[in-house]
Design a protein around this motif. Structure first.
Motif, mmCIF file in Angstrom:
data_model
loop_
_atom_site.group_PDB
_atom_site.id
_atom_site.type_symbol
_atom_site.label_atom_id
_atom_site.label_comp_id
_atom_site.label_asym_id
_atom_site.label_seq_id
_atom_site.Cartn_x
_atom_site.Cartn_y
_atom_site.Cartn_z
ATOM 1 N N VAL A 26 30.082 70.646 51.518
ATOM 2 C CA VAL A 26 30.965 70.325 50.409
ATOM 3 C C VAL A 26 31.709 69.260 49.698
ATOM 4 C CG1 VAL A 26 31.747 71.410 47.796
ATOM 5 C CG2 VAL A 26 30.530 72.788 49.228
ATOM 6 N N GLN A 27 31.554 68.993 48.887
ATOM 7 C CA GLN A 27 32.496 67.001 48.853
ATOM 8 C C GLN A 27 33.026 67.475 47.090
ATOM 9 O OE1 GLN A 27 32.417 63.835 50.348
ATOM 10 N NE2 GLN A 27 30.769 64.278 51.701
ATOM 11 N N THR A 28 34.740 66.640 47.160
ATOM 12 C CA THR A 28 35.034 66.250 45.303
ATOM 13 C C THR A 28 35.254 65.315 45.777
ATOM 14 O OG1 THR A 28 35.928 67.606 43.641
ATOM 15 C CG2 THR A 28 37.085 67.700 45.413
ATOM 16 N N MET A 29 36.241 65.206 44.221
ATOM 17 C CA MET A 29 36.992 63.160 44.666
ATOM 18 C C MET A 29 37.973 63.933 43.181
ATOM 19 S SD MET A 29 35.537 59.895 43.118
ATOM 20 C CE MET A 29 36.656 58.265 43.612
ATOM 21 N N THR A 30 39.269 63.073 43.800
ATOM 22 C CA THR A 30 40.527 63.273 42.994
ATOM 23 C C THR A 30 40.473 62.810 41.577
ATOM 24 O OG1 THR A 30 41.752 61.712 44.113
ATOM 25 C CG2 THR A 30 41.313 63.688 44.931
ATOM 26 N N THR A 31 40.930 63.009 41.167
ATOM 27 C CA THR A 31 40.973 62.568 39.343
ATOM 28 C C THR A 31 42.594 61.927 39.386
ATOM 29 O OG1 THR A 31 41.354 64.740 38.216
ATOM 30 C CG2 THR A 31 39.956 63.990 38.556
ATOM 31 N N THR A 32 43.401 62.006 40.396
ATOM 32 C CA THR A 32 44.918 61.774 40.246
ATOM 33 C C THR A 32 44.918 60.165 40.477
ATOM 34 O OG1 THR A 32 45.110 62.038 42.417
ATOM 35 C CG2 THR A 32 45.741 63.308 40.855
ATOM 36 N N ARG A 33 46.186 59.320 40.115
ATOM 37 C CA ARG A 33 45.754 58.194 40.613
ATOM 38 C C ARG A 33 46.262 57.692 41.984
ATOM 39 N NH1 ARG A 33 44.684 53.709 37.379
ATOM 40 N NH2 ARG A 33 45.517 53.898 34.799
ATOM 41 N N THR A 34 45.053 57.264 42.682
ATOM 42 C CA THR A 34 45.961 57.466 44.779
ATOM 43 C C THR A 34 46.942 57.164 44.386
ATOM 44 O OG1 THR A 34 43.480 57.608 44.594
ATOM 45 C CG2 THR A 34 44.468 56.971 46.282
ATOM 46 N N SER A 35 47.313 55.985 44.118
ATOM 47 C CA SER A 35 48.555 55.477 44.377
ATOM 48 C C SER A 35 50.262 56.670 45.050
ATOM 49 C CB SER A 35 49.493 54.348 44.143
ATOM 50 O OG SER A 35 49.245 54.956 42.711
ATOM 51 N N ASP A 36 49.238 57.711 43.469
ATOM 52 C CA ASP A 36 50.786 58.514 43.629
ATOM 53 C C ASP A 36 50.135 60.089 44.194
ATOM 54 O OD1 ASP A 36 52.562 61.061 42.419
ATOM 55 O OD2 ASP A 36 51.414 60.684 40.634
ATOM 56 N N VAL A 37 51.330 59.767 45.680
ATOM 57 C CA VAL A 37 50.494 59.813 46.744
ATOM 58 C C VAL A 37 50.680 61.484 46.918
ATOM 59 C CG1 VAL A 37 51.713 61.018 49.294
ATOM 60 C CG2 VAL A 37 51.378 58.237 48.448
ATOM 61 N N ASN A 38 51.559 62.547 45.864
ATOM 62 C CA ASN A 38 52.109 63.287 45.744
ATOM 63 C C ASN A 38 51.608 64.555 44.776
ATOM 64 O OD1 ASN A 38 54.604 63.183 47.697
ATOM 65 N ND2 ASN A 38 55.877 63.223 45.668
ATOM 66 N N ALA A 39 50.779 63.572 44.023
ATOM 67 C CA ALA A 39 49.919 64.033 43.047
ATOM 68 C C ALA A 39 48.869 64.470 43.122
ATOM 69 C CB ALA A 39 49.424 63.266 41.335
ATOM 70 N N THR A 40 47.898 62.776 44.288
ATOM 71 C CA THR A 40 47.167 63.280 45.187
ATOM 72 C C THR A 40 46.701 64.773 46.205
ATOM 73 O OG1 THR A 40 46.768 60.902 44.609
ATOM 74 C CG2 THR A 40 45.260 61.877 46.502
ATOM 75 N N LEU A 41 47.587 64.621 46.569
ATOM 76 C CA LEU A 41 48.175 66.059 48.059
ATOM 77 C C LEU A 41 48.062 67.155 47.075
ATOM 78 C CD1 LEU A 41 50.546 63.740 50.852
ATOM 79 C CD2 LEU A 41 48.241 64.586 50.310
ATOM 80 N N GLN A 42 48.464 66.729 45.595
ATOM 81 C CA GLN A 42 48.898 68.050 45.321
ATOM 82 C C GLN A 42 47.645 68.859 45.080
ATOM 83 O OE1 GLN A 42 51.772 68.368 41.902
ATOM 84 N NE2 GLN A 42 53.188 67.990 43.698
ATOM 85 N N GLN A 43 46.488 67.968 44.062
ATOM 86 C CA GLN A 43 45.399 68.225 44.194
ATOM 87 C C GLN A 43 44.085 68.553 45.429
ATOM 88 O OE1 GLN A 43 42.176 64.746 41.960
ATOM 89 N NE2 GLN A 43 43.099 66.629 40.464
ATOM 90 N N ILE A 44 44.441 68.099 46.514
ATOM 91 C CA ILE A 44 43.815 67.699 47.475
ATOM 92 C C ILE A 44 43.963 69.512 47.587
ATOM 93 C CG2 ILE A 44 43.522 67.527 49.834
ATOM 94 C CD1 ILE A 44 43.968 64.605 49.066
ATOM 95 N N ALA A 45 45.033 70.245 48.031
ATOM 96 C CA ALA A 45 45.854 71.094 48.270
ATOM 97 C C ALA A 45 44.633 72.127 46.857
ATOM 98 C CB ALA A 45 47.266 71.525 48.365
ATOM 99 N N SER A 46 44.727 71.956 45.880
ATOM 100 C CA SER A 46 44.068 73.281 44.829
ATOM 101 C C SER A 46 42.603 72.967 45.329
ATOM 102 C CB SER A 46 44.352 72.389 43.582
ATOM 103 O OG SER A 46 43.726 71.255 43.604
ATOM 104 N N VAL A 47 41.852 71.978 46.028
ATOM 105 C CA VAL A 47 40.344 71.404 46.127
ATOM 106 C C VAL A 47 40.188 72.528 46.933
ATOM 107 C CG1 VAL A 47 39.776 70.365 44.606
ATOM 108 C CG2 VAL A 47 41.109 69.484 47.090
ATOM 109 N N VAL A 48 41.403 72.106 48.538
ATOM 110 C CA VAL A 48 41.564 72.946 49.495
ATOM 111 C C VAL A 48 41.068 74.450 49.625
ATOM 112 C CG1 VAL A 48 42.415 73.286 51.594
ATOM 113 C CG2 VAL A 48 42.018 71.012 50.619
#
Length: 369
Positions: A26-48
């Protein structure tokens, strides 16, 4: 019964295998600005936490490409860089250490650049998804077919694949997505007959819930039932966590994955002596809060017609009557409990069962087939 799974090559995307006999991921795609590393990693943690196997991030700007190194290093699941138009961003993504790359044949025009990307990806052992979308078909392909038909989607994908193959690159995954589920189904059927590469399923631009979830369930579910598909992404105009949850539910409904809560509840009718809808919501919310990940089937039934039978088929359940109900665990009636304790009793039994099963589970067994 489901059809036998279509034979396909197997590729490795970081720690996750796709194709062959590998579990459907199962895959998904983040909706954050990828350049915002912290926000992107936080969203990755939530989908994990929701159960995702692979995550994709958009790379529309150079600062996004620059952020990939930190994201790939700190993500606990494989990261795929989604690149359009700018071949240099694809090269930067590979240098940053991403585990996968997605390119669209409709918008990277120069074949020599694609060959360069293929050579670099091969040297690094990074698979490439050739991701065709109906909305971004190459103008020449669209002019040839006159419409965004299944034939146009498949030709666009395979034309790009041939360029990669010319560089002896075969770690390829293909997708041919359309916003119309029936067209998407036909495109994947055609593609499945023309190649042995693993297929990434999805209905693109499906919209918000519940409509988007239904479109994805129809398109993805129909193909999986035919044995077609090796990894899936549910596309929703919604939180990526919901994409993951719907994706997992599609796999669970077909018996292709076992994870977490499988809630069975009657739709209610005039026979019900309790508020089945309200009770079901309470049970679902209470069990979700517990974060149970081992597979458990729970039944919430509101009358004596189907209640006892359905509850006995589940791991545990309530067969409710007026003011009281029977708690059934592993097919056996454990006792008569008052309506005020329905939710509490189910949660207690679910936690006991989850603890026993977790102790029996081999750690790190990954997604189920």
């Amino acid at each position: 019964m489901l059809a036998n799974r279509r034979p396909s090559r197997k590729v490795r995307l970081g720690s996750v295998e796709i194709g062959g006999d590998a579990p459907i991921s199962v895959q998904t795609m983040t909706t954050t600005r990828t350049s915002d590393v912290n926000a992107t990693l936080q969203q990755i943690a939530s989908v994990v936490a929701a159960g995702v196997d692979i995550v994709r991030v958009a790379v529309p700007h150079w600062e996004d490409a620059e952020a990939l190194k930190a994201i790939a290093e700190h993500s606990t699941v494989p990261v795929v860089a989604d690149v359009h138009f700018q071949w240099k961003y694809a090269m930067a993504a590979l240098e940053a250490g991403v585990q996968g790359l997605r390119i669209n044949p409709g918008n990277i025009k120069h074949h020599d650049r694609l060959r360069l990307i293929a050579r670099e990806a091969k040297a690094r052992g990074v698979p490439i998804r050739v991701g065709v979308n109906a909305g971004s078909l190459d103008k020449e392909v669209l002019a040839k077919f006159g419409t965004r038909s299944p034939e146009a989607l498949v030709e666009s994908a395979l034309s790009e694949v041939r360029i990669l193959e010319d560089e002896d690159f075969q770690d390829i995954v293909i997708s041919v997505k359309h916003s119309h589920a029936a067209t998407m189904i036909e495109a994947y059927r055609m593609l499945a007959e023309k190649c042995e590469y693993p297929l990434h399923l999805g209905v693109t631009e499906a919209g918000p819930m519940p409509v988007g979830g239904i479109k994805n369930a129809v398109g993805i579910g129909a193909l999986l039932a035919e044995g077609i598909g090796d990894t899936i992404r549910v596309s929703l105009t919604d939180d990526p966590v919901d994409e993951v949850k719907v994706g997992i539910e599609i796999l669970k409904s077909l018996g292709l994955r076992a994870r977490g809560l499988d809630l069975v509840a009657c739709p209610s009718c005039g026979r019900a002596e309790v508020d089945v809808l309200g009770l079901t919501r309470q049970v679902h919310e209470a069990l979700e809060r517990k974060g149970i990940t081992v597979p458990i089937r729970v039944a919430v039934m509101g009358c004596v017609v189907n209640g006892p039978g359905e509850a006995r088929e589940a791991d545990l359940g309530i067969a409710a009557g007026k003011g009281f109900g029977h708690l059934i665990v592993n097919g056996e009636v454990k006792g008569k409990i008052p309506e005020s304790r329905f939710v509490e009793a189910l949660v207690e039994e679910a936690e006991r069962l989850a603890a026993r099963r977790a102790a029996e589970t081999v750690p790190g067994d990954g997604p189920r087939r």
